[in-house]
Every structure is written in structure tokens, then in C-alpha cells.
Design a protein around this motif. Structure first.
Motif, PDB file in Angstrom:
ATOM      1  N   ALA A  53       0.879  -1.190   0.275  1.00 32.51           N
ATOM      2  CA  ALA A  53      -0.011  -0.214   0.097  1.00 32.51           C
ATOM      3  C   ALA A  53       0.950   1.113  -0.102  1.00 32.51           C
ATOM      4  O   ALA A  53       1.566   1.344   0.960  1.00 32.51           O
ATOM      5  CB  ALA A  53      -0.874   0.002   1.336  1.00 32.51           C
ATOM      6  N   MET A  54       0.780   1.846  -1.150  1.00 28.94           N
ATOM      7  CA  MET A  54       1.280   3.311  -1.269  1.00 28.94           C
ATOM      8  C   MET A  54       0.483   4.383  -0.635  1.00 28.94           C
ATOM      9  O   MET A  54       0.894   5.632  -0.447  1.00 28.94           O
ATOM     10  CB  MET A  54       1.870   3.534  -2.425  1.00 28.94           C
ATOM     11  N   GLY A  55      -0.775   4.197  -0.362  1.00 28.05           N
ATOM     12  CA  GLY A  55      -1.851   5.067  -0.240  1.00 28.05           C
ATOM     13  C   GLY A  55      -3.132   4.725  -0.663  1.00 28.05           C
ATOM     14  O   GLY A  55      -3.528   3.625  -0.934  1.00 28.05           O
ATOM     15  N   GLY A  56      -4.076   5.630  -0.481  1.00 24.99           N
ATOM     16  CA  GLY A  56      -5.628   5.347  -0.993  1.00 24.99           C
ATOM     17  C   GLY A  56      -6.803   5.878   0.021  1.00 24.99           C
ATOM     18  O   GLY A  56      -6.431   6.231   1.050  1.00 24.99           O
ATOM     19  N   ASP A  57      -7.850   5.469   0.096  1.00 24.49           N
ATOM     20  CA  ASP A  57      -8.787   5.677   0.622  1.00 24.49           C
ATOM     21  C   ASP A  57      -9.390   4.515   1.564  1.00 24.49           C
ATOM     22  O   ASP A  57     -10.122   3.759   1.169  1.00 24.49           O
ATOM     23  CB  ASP A  57     -10.142   5.953  -0.293  1.00 24.49           C
ATOM     24  N   PHE A  58      -8.756   4.594   2.729  1.00 25.12           N
ATOM     25  CA  PHE A  58      -9.102   3.650   3.713  1.00 25.12           C
ATOM     26  C   PHE A  58     -10.740   3.469   3.810  1.00 25.12           C
ATOM     27  O   PHE A  58     -11.355   2.265   3.885  1.00 25.12           O
ATOM     28  CB  PHE A  58      -8.519   3.688   5.135  1.00 25.12           C
ATOM     29  N   GLU A  59     -11.289   4.721   4.055  1.00 20.25           N
ATOM     30  CA  GLU A  59     -12.850   4.539   4.422  1.00 20.25           C
ATOM     31  C   GLU A  59     -13.593   3.776   3.158  1.00 20.25           C
ATOM     32  O   GLU A  59     -14.588   2.853   3.260  1.00 20.25           O
ATOM     33  CB  GLU A  59     -13.264   5.629   4.831  1.00 20.25           C
ATOM     34  N   GLY A  60     -13.175   4.224   2.050  1.00 24.45           N
ATOM     35  CA  GLY A  60     -13.784   3.771   0.811  1.00 24.45           C
ATOM     36  C   GLY A  60     -13.695   2.265   0.862  1.00 24.45           C
ATOM     37  O   GLY A  60     -14.429   1.361   0.375  1.00 24.45           O
ATOM     38  N   TYR A  72       5.154   3.879   6.630  1.00 23.87           N
ATOM     39  CA  TYR A  72       5.510   2.710   5.813  1.00 23.87           C
ATOM     40  C   TYR A  72       5.030   2.954   4.265  1.00 23.87           C
ATOM     41  O   TYR A  72       5.512   2.086   3.366  1.00 23.87           O
ATOM     42  CB  TYR A  72       4.813   1.356   6.393  1.00 23.87           C
ATOM     43  N   ARG A  73       3.801   3.495   4.071  1.00 25.80           N
ATOM     44  CA  ARG A  73       3.195   3.641   2.973  1.00 25.80           C
ATOM     45  C   ARG A  73       4.314   4.795   2.051  1.00 25.80           C
ATOM     46  O   ARG A  73       4.249   4.736   0.862  1.00 25.80           O
ATOM     47  CB  ARG A  73       1.797   4.330   2.857  1.00 25.80           C
ATOM     48  N   MET A  74       4.782   5.566   2.889  1.00 26.10           N
ATOM     49  CA  MET A  74       5.697   6.672   2.213  1.00 26.10           C
ATOM     50  C   MET A  74       6.868   5.778   1.725  1.00 26.10           C
ATOM     51  O   MET A  74       7.525   6.011   0.686  1.00 26.10           O
ATOM     52  CB  MET A  74       6.090   7.832   3.041  1.00 26.10           C
ATOM     53  N   LEU A  75       7.656   4.966   2.674  1.00 23.31           N
ATOM     54  CA  LEU A  75       8.610   4.132   1.928  1.00 23.31           C
ATOM     55  C   LEU A  75       8.057   3.248   0.868  1.00 23.31           C
ATOM     56  O   LEU A  75       9.053   3.049  -0.059  1.00 23.31           O
ATOM     57  CB  LEU A  75       9.043   3.108   3.188  1.00 23.31           C
ATOM     58  N   ALA A  76       6.955   2.641   0.884  1.00 24.04           N
ATOM     59  CA  ALA A  76       6.243   1.947  -0.319  1.00 24.04           C
ATOM     60  C   ALA A  76       6.622   2.999  -1.808  1.00 24.04           C
ATOM     61  O   ALA A  76       6.973   2.325  -2.671  1.00 24.04           O
ATOM     62  CB  ALA A  76       4.908   1.344   0.030  1.00 24.04           C
ATOM     63  N   ARG A  77       6.229   4.174  -1.405  1.00 28.48           N
ATOM     64  CA  ARG A  77       6.215   5.103  -2.770  1.00 28.48           C
ATOM     65  C   ARG A  77       7.523   5.261  -3.088  1.00 28.48           C
ATOM     66  O   ARG A  77       7.976   5.168  -4.398  1.00 28.48           O
ATOM     67  CB  ARG A  77       5.538   6.313  -2.263  1.00 28.48           C
ATOM     68  N   MET A  78       8.391   5.423  -2.162  1.00 28.09           N
ATOM     69  CA  MET A  78       9.914   5.428  -2.238  1.00 28.09           C
ATOM     70  C   MET A  78      10.265   4.288  -3.327  1.00 28.09           C
ATOM     71  O   MET A  78      10.974   4.310  -4.375  1.00 28.09           O
ATOM     72  CB  MET A  78      10.712   5.763  -1.274  1.00 28.09           C
ATOM     73  N   GLY A 108      13.572  12.018  -6.977  1.00 33.44           N
ATOM     74  CA  GLY A 108      12.553  10.870  -7.068  1.00 33.44           C
ATOM     75  C   GLY A 108      11.951  10.642  -5.643  1.00 33.44           C
ATOM     76  O   GLY A 108      10.948  10.557  -5.481  1.00 33.44           O
ATOM     77  N   ALA A 109      12.986  10.720  -4.745  1.00 30.13           N
ATOM     78  CA  ALA A 109      12.598  10.595  -3.254  1.00 30.13           C
ATOM     79  C   ALA A 109      11.624  11.666  -2.998  1.00 30.13           C
ATOM     80  O   ALA A 109      10.782  11.352  -2.186  1.00 30.13           O
ATOM     81  CB  ALA A 109      13.955  10.553  -2.380  1.00 30.13           C
ATOM     82  N   ILE A 110      12.056  12.760  -3.181  1.00 28.97           N
ATOM     83  CA  ILE A 110      11.150  14.077  -2.899  1.00 28.97           C
ATOM     84  C   ILE A 110       9.579  13.805  -3.434  1.00 28.97           C
ATOM     85  O   ILE A 110       8.847  14.199  -2.781  1.00 28.97           O
ATOM     86  CB  ILE A 110      11.926  15.125  -3.103  1.00 28.97           C
ATOM     87  N   ARG A 111       9.836  13.473  -4.633  1.00 30.50           N
ATOM     88  CA  ARG A 111       8.324  13.150  -5.240  1.00 30.50           C
ATOM     89  C   ARG A 111       7.613  12.375  -4.665  1.00 30.50           C
ATOM     90  O   ARG A 111       6.424  12.303  -4.273  1.00 30.50           O
ATOM     91  CB  ARG A 111       8.710  12.844  -6.922  1.00 30.50           C
ATOM     92  N   ALA A 112       8.317  11.061  -4.387  1.00 30.01           N
ATOM     93  CA  ALA A 112       7.605   9.910  -3.622  1.00 30.01           C
ATOM     94  C   ALA A 112       7.070  10.338  -2.323  1.00 30.01           C
ATOM     95  O   ALA A 112       5.948   9.956  -1.772  1.00 30.01           O
ATOM     96  CB  ALA A 112       8.590   8.817  -3.667  1.00 30.01           C
TER      97      ALA A 112
END
Length: 398
Positions: A251-258, A324-330, A382-386
Motif C-alpha cells: 500500500a502506497m496510499g488510498g482511501d481507507f474508508e472507501g 510505511y506507505r511513504m517508504l512503499a512510494r519511494m 525521485g525521493a522527494i516526489r515519492a
């Protein structure tokens, strides 16, 4: 004049829909801690737990969790190895593996046979009932849906996917302990590593794993790579036993409630269906154990109470794991796919306790700072964008 309809008699106190890891552990925890409770477990696979090997570190579980899974452990090792193109290391942590056959046997021993209904598909659920594929209906005071993922399009995901084969060898393999990550292999389809569990002197479970942008799994091609890996190690394969495949969300992000609502409005949920998995690794065993014990301690297991408590539990876990989601995006978005291994190469050079806390999703503030300190193993931009990528939209609202 018509007589009023009679209220349907309740079939059980608690109905667990989904007989995988999460559902099986809930049934076990309730049998141990609430033996007077009438629990029914329904699953579409003939075997409870399906066909899986689950592994974990000592530090992933608290004392109560360790007690719950102790009868399920098939293999235990002191220490494990990691391998990368530029270095190798042995870490000291105790590592355990559970085979699904043990979960199946334990649950069948804990519940009456007529309360286990495997090989049955559930069509619909509510907070207190389920309709099965033969049209029958099971009524309960409360229901927990643990059938696996619901609508994953609600989440921003990468994937950890794998094929595992238990190889029976013509001669001993010579491994003293697991190889949890062998990333010295060619990098294909993202970050690739091979995972080896020595189940016996001449038996080794070999899993070829990919952190990939897509969920498609080419089982045949990966099987050929496992054979090539075995040959490279000097192992002569006499036969192949267990074969396991898996595609885990990262998981990099998303709508948990949805995502929660998509799994059933007003229905209590557990496991991956509740969004309960480590965002960076996709592993769900520690969460499944913790959720099972949480349910066993609840005084009220009616449908509404279960929904509210498990929703609050899963939402709190989601909110606490933004790092941890931020690390996944990286991992997935900060650099080239075939360079992803560099993040794990750097990670495994750090303190062993930091590594253990990371896998348990218990990283301290100091750990989090240390993981981001210094020059990143990906491009700075790339790290900053992630890092910035999850600070807007649904991720920020979750």
C-alpha cells in the motif's frame, strides 16, 4: 387473518466467513479463550488456510500472540541470511514458519465438525447473516468477514508476488538457516529476490519473489527460474512437492474508508479485507494474530459491536502506518524498477533491532529518521516526489 411471522432462530453466536489465515486464527483464539461460544467457520477452500507457508520473526508477536501460534509452528531457526550483489549478512533473529496443514488440523481439533463448513462459497453477508451458494442462510449474533481483499481499486498499490516450490533434493542442500532475501539474482519485473527455507536436510522451500508494478504472475516462467536457481546452488532436484503462489498488495496510499465500505457496509471485517497488512511488505500474519486476540477479549460480539470495534482497530492501524506507505512510494516511484534492490541493500546494513522493529511495524522515531538519513539509494528528486506523493487527496483524508 394471518399470524405474525416467527423470528428466525439464531444458528450460532458468531459466524466467521473466510477460512484463511485471519479466519482460522479468530476461530482458534475464540476456542481457547471463549470455549463456551458457538462459532461457525465457513470457507470456500476445502482446507482451512488453503495451501500456504507463513513465516514471522519472534519480535513480530507479543507473548499472547506467540502462545496462540505456538502449536502451528512447523519449523524454527536461529538466525537467517541475506545476500545482495555487494554484500551478505547473517542476522541473529529467531525465525518461524507455519504450514497451512497445521492450521487446518488445529482448527478442526478446536471446533466441532458440524461447525466447520469448508468448500462452501458465501454469496452475500450482513452484520448478522450470510447466504451460501446453495441458497442456505446462516444467522448469527455477529458476523466477521475475513474472505480476503475487497475492492483494491480504492487503494494505491504496488505488488509483492511470488511462486514457491518445495524441492526434494537428491542430496543435502547444506543450508544451516533460511535465506530470507537473496537479491544477488538478476533483477526482473521490479525488485526480485529468492527466499529459501530449509525444511529438512534434503528439502528446501524456494520462493521467487518480485516487488512489481503489476499483479500478473507468470507461474511457468517463474518455475523455470526456480529450477535455474536450484541448479546454480548445485542442488539436484528429485521432485517438487508443495507449490504456492501469491500476489500481496503493497500500500502506497488510498482511501481507507472507501475500501472498508466496499467490503460490506456495516459488516465487521478482519485480515486483508480490513486493510490489515504491513504496507511495505504486504505480510498479514502479525495483524491477523493481534486481531484474533482482540476479538477473543471483546465482551460483546454482536454484529454492530464487532463492526465498530474492528473498524476502529483497522482505521487506527492504517493511520499509524503512513510512514510505511511513504517508504512503499519511494520503493516503487523514486527510481528505476531494476534499481529497487538498492533500498533493501541499504536497509539490511542497519542495526538488527531496527530491522526487527520495521517488520513488526513498530519503528521508533529514531528508526524512521535513520532510514531516511544520508544520501538515499534512489535519486534525490525521485525521493522527494515519492515522499510528497501521499500528502494530498484520499491518503491525507484517510
Amino acid at each position: 387473518m394471518y399470524a405474525p411471522a416467527m423470528a428466525r432462530t439464531r444458528d450460532c453466536d458468531l459466524l466467521i466467513v473466510g477460512a484463511g489465515l485471519a479466519g482460522g486464527l479468530i476461530a482458534l483464539a475464540l476456542a481457547h479463550h471463549r470455549p463456551g461460544l458457538d462459532v461457525v467457520l465457513v470457507g470456500d477452500d476445502p482446507a482451512i488456510g488453503g495451501n500456504h507457508v507463513w513465516s514471522f520473526f519472534d519480535s513480530d508477536l507479543d507473548a499472547a500472540g506467540a502462545d496462540l501460534v505456538a502449536p502451528l509452528i512447523a519449523h524454527r531457526w536461529q538466525g537467517y541470511d541475506v545476500r545482495f550483489p555487494s554484500f551478505a549478512r547473517t542476522l541473529r533473529a529467531t525465525y518461524h514458519s507455519i504450514e497451512s496443514e497445521r492450521l487446518d488440523a488445529a482448527v478442526r481439533a478446536a471446533l466441532p465438525a458440524d461447525r466447520i463448513r469448508t468448500g462452501r462459497r458465501v454469496l452475500t453477508t450482513s452484520a448478522t447473516a450470510a447466504v451460501l451458494d446453495d441458497g442456505s442462510r446462516i444467522e448469527a449474533a455477529g458476523l466477521i468477514d475475513a474472505r480476503g481483499a475487497s475492492d483494491l481499486t480504492m487503494l494505491d498499490l504496488g505488488w509483492q508476488k511470488f511462486v514457491g516450490q518445495e524441492l526434494v533434493l537428491a542430496a543435502p542442500h547444506g543450508l544451516e538457516r533460511p535465506i530470507v532475501m537473496d537479491a544477488s539474482v538478476p533483477q526482473i519485473d521490479g525488485y526480485r529476490f529468492v527466499y529459501c527455507l530449509p525444511f529438512g536436510p534434503d528439502r528446501v522451500f524456494v520462493e521467487d519473489t518480485y516487488y512489481s508494478d503489476g499483479p500478473v504472475l507468470d507461474v511457468s516462467a517463474i518455475g523455470d527460474r526456480i529450477a535455474a536457481y536450484a541448479a546454480q546452488q548445485g542442488w539436484s532436484v528429485a521432485s517438487v512437492g508443495r507449490v504456492e503462489t501469491g500476489v500481496l498488495p503493497v500500500a502506497m496510499g488510498g482511501d481507507f474508508e472507501g475500501y472498508w465500505r466496499a467490503g460490506g457496509e456495516g459488516v465487521a471485517k478482519a485480515g486483508v479485507r480490513a486493510g490489515l497488512f504491513h504496507p511495505t511488505t504486504g505480510y498479514s500474519l502479525p495483524d491477523a494474530v493481534a486481531t484474533a486476540l482482540l476479538i477473543a477479549r471483546m465482551p460483546d460480539l454482536d454484529g454492530a459491536a464487532l463492526h465498530d470495534r474492528l473498524h476502529a482497530h483497522a482505521r487506527a492501524r492504517w493511520r499509524s502506518r503512513g510512514y510505511y506507505r511513504m517508504l512503499a512510494r519511494m520503493l516503487f516511484r523514486a527510481g528505476a524498477a531494476d534499481e529497487r534492490y538498492r533500498m533493501f541493500d541499504r536497509f539490511y546494513r542497519l542495526d538488527e533491532r531496527l530491522v526487527e522493529r520495521f517488520y513488526a511495524a513498530h519503528s521508533t522515531l529514531g528508526d524512521k529518521a535513520r532510514l531516511l538519513a544520508g544520501k538515499p539509494p534512489v535519486s534525490v528528486m525521485g525521493a522527494i516526489r515519492a515522499i510528497a506523493g501521499g500528502q494530498v487527496g484520499a491518503e491525507a483524508r484517510a
